[in-house]
Design a protein around this motif. Structure first.
Motif, PDB file in Angstrom:
ATOM      1  N   GLN A  12     -68.333  12.867 -53.916  1.00  0.00           N
ATOM      2  CA  GLN A  12     -67.176  11.975 -53.866  1.00  0.00           C
ATOM      3  C   GLN A  12     -67.595  10.531 -53.572  1.00  0.00           C
ATOM      4  O   GLN A  12     -67.033   9.583 -54.143  1.00  0.00           O
ATOM      5  N   TRP A  16     -66.909   7.242 -56.184  1.00  0.00           N
ATOM      6  CA  TRP A  16     -66.156   6.033 -55.864  1.00  0.00           C
ATOM      7  C   TRP A  16     -67.033   4.789 -55.813  1.00  0.00           C
ATOM      8  O   TRP A  16     -66.532   3.665 -55.965  1.00  0.00           O
ATOM      9  N   TYR A  24     -60.883   1.572 -60.751  1.00  0.00           N
ATOM     10  CA  TYR A  24     -59.777   1.633 -59.797  1.00  0.00           C
ATOM     11  C   TYR A  24     -59.501   0.249 -59.204  1.00  0.00           C
ATOM     12  O   TYR A  24     -58.350  -0.172 -59.074  1.00  0.00           O
ATOM     13  N   HIS A 123     -59.490  11.781 -50.813  1.00  0.00           N
ATOM     14  CA  HIS A 123     -60.673  11.775 -51.674  1.00  0.00           C
ATOM     15  C   HIS A 123     -61.957  12.119 -50.922  1.00  0.00           C
ATOM     16  O   HIS A 123     -63.038  12.092 -51.519  1.00  0.00           O
ATOM     17  N   GLU A 156     -56.312  21.592 -53.568  1.00  0.00           N
ATOM     18  CA  GLU A 156     -56.995  20.633 -54.443  1.00  0.00           C
ATOM     19  C   GLU A 156     -56.136  20.370 -55.671  1.00  0.00           C
ATOM     20  O   GLU A 156     -55.501  21.285 -56.207  1.00  0.00           O
ATOM     21  N   TYR A 159     -57.462  15.194 -60.533  1.00  0.00           N
ATOM     22  CA  TYR A 159     -57.219  13.752 -60.379  1.00  0.00           C
ATOM     23  C   TYR A 159     -57.742  13.014 -61.601  1.00  0.00           C
ATOM     24  O   TYR A 159     -58.939  12.905 -61.796  1.00  0.00           O
ATOM     25  N   LYS A 165     -61.991  15.912 -56.642  1.00  0.00           N
ATOM     26  CA  LYS A 165     -61.876  14.507 -56.256  1.00  0.00           C
ATOM     27  C   LYS A 165     -60.587  14.182 -55.511  1.00  0.00           C
ATOM     28  O   LYS A 165     -60.420  13.064 -55.036  1.00  0.00           O
ATOM     29  N   LEU A 166     -59.645  15.139 -55.402  1.00  0.00           N
ATOM     30  CA  LEU A 166     -58.407  14.873 -54.667  1.00  0.00           C
ATOM     31  C   LEU A 166     -57.961  16.135 -53.945  1.00  0.00           C
ATOM     32  O   LEU A 166     -57.807  17.197 -54.565  1.00  0.00           O
TER      33      LEU A 166
END
Length: 211
Positions: A12, A16, A24, A123, A156, A159, A165-166
């Protein structure tokens, strides 16, 4: 403060810190987001006493901090952010103290009156949530505010086409169970069909440390 480690503990963090996080950052900006944040944080801050210092875990480009600074102009702001592009945006506001690193690499050497995390716990790799809770708790002198997707049990969710991831759960409840001197001050929900200040179906929780 630079410490953008490339040896991430979790998938994760890598996700990001790279292209998805860049996209994002570019996507999340605009007047509508600012007005929604002004409405949200006005409600939350109204339930606090005078707050003079705040740190946000996972601040991205600083849209939450921008709203908070408009509401409390003399507040001292700090931010933790993993993504390079987002940090460059944060640096455009010279008054924000920036920790350029993963939350999992952050060690608080002092405390802030208000600790904020918004749309970030969802996340975090669930195996490392306890570590993040500890950092939130240790960083706070008084208040902790969680603004996340809520679910009574861990689940979960796919995403944007990505798996792993979420994750939704009762983050605030877990912190209240873990730290016995935390109390719930208030909570609320922001609906995506709100006529004036819509948001992404987020639930907020304001927690306070007691003696």
């Amino acid at each position: 403060m630079e410490s953008n480690n490339q040896d991430w503990l979790t998938e994760q963090e890598k996700f990001w810190s790279q292209d998805f996080g860049d996209e994002y950052t570019h996507r999340n900006q605009g007047d509508s987001l600012l007005s929604g944040n002004l409405s949200l944080f006005a409600k939350i801050l109204a339930r606090t006493q005078k707050v003079k210092s705040l740190i946000e875990f996972g601040a991205n480009r600083g849209i939450n901090l921008e709203a908070i600074e408009q509401l409390v102009p003399d507040i001292k702001l700090s931010a933790i952010e993993i993504n390079n592009v987002a940090v460059e945006e944060l640096r455009k506001s010279s008054d924000i103290e920036i920790y350029h690193q993963s939350i999992l690499d952050f060690t608080p050497h002092r405390s802030w009156e208000f600790v904020l995390i918004k749309g970030v716990l969802i996340h975090i790799n669930p195996n490392y949530l306890d570590e993040v809770y500890d950092r939130l708790y240790q960083s706070s002198h008084r208040y902790i505010c969680l603004v996340e997707y809520y679910n009574p049990t861990p689940v979960e969710v796919t995403y944007r086409g990505h798996q792993g991831k979420l994750f939704k759960r009762d983050f605030a409840g877990e912190m209240l169970d873990k730290y016995k001197n935390l109390q719930l001050v208030d909570y609320g929900f922001v609906y995506h069909r709100d006529c004036h200040f819509p948001s992404d179906d987020l639930t907020w929780f304001l927690l306070e440390k007691t003696l």
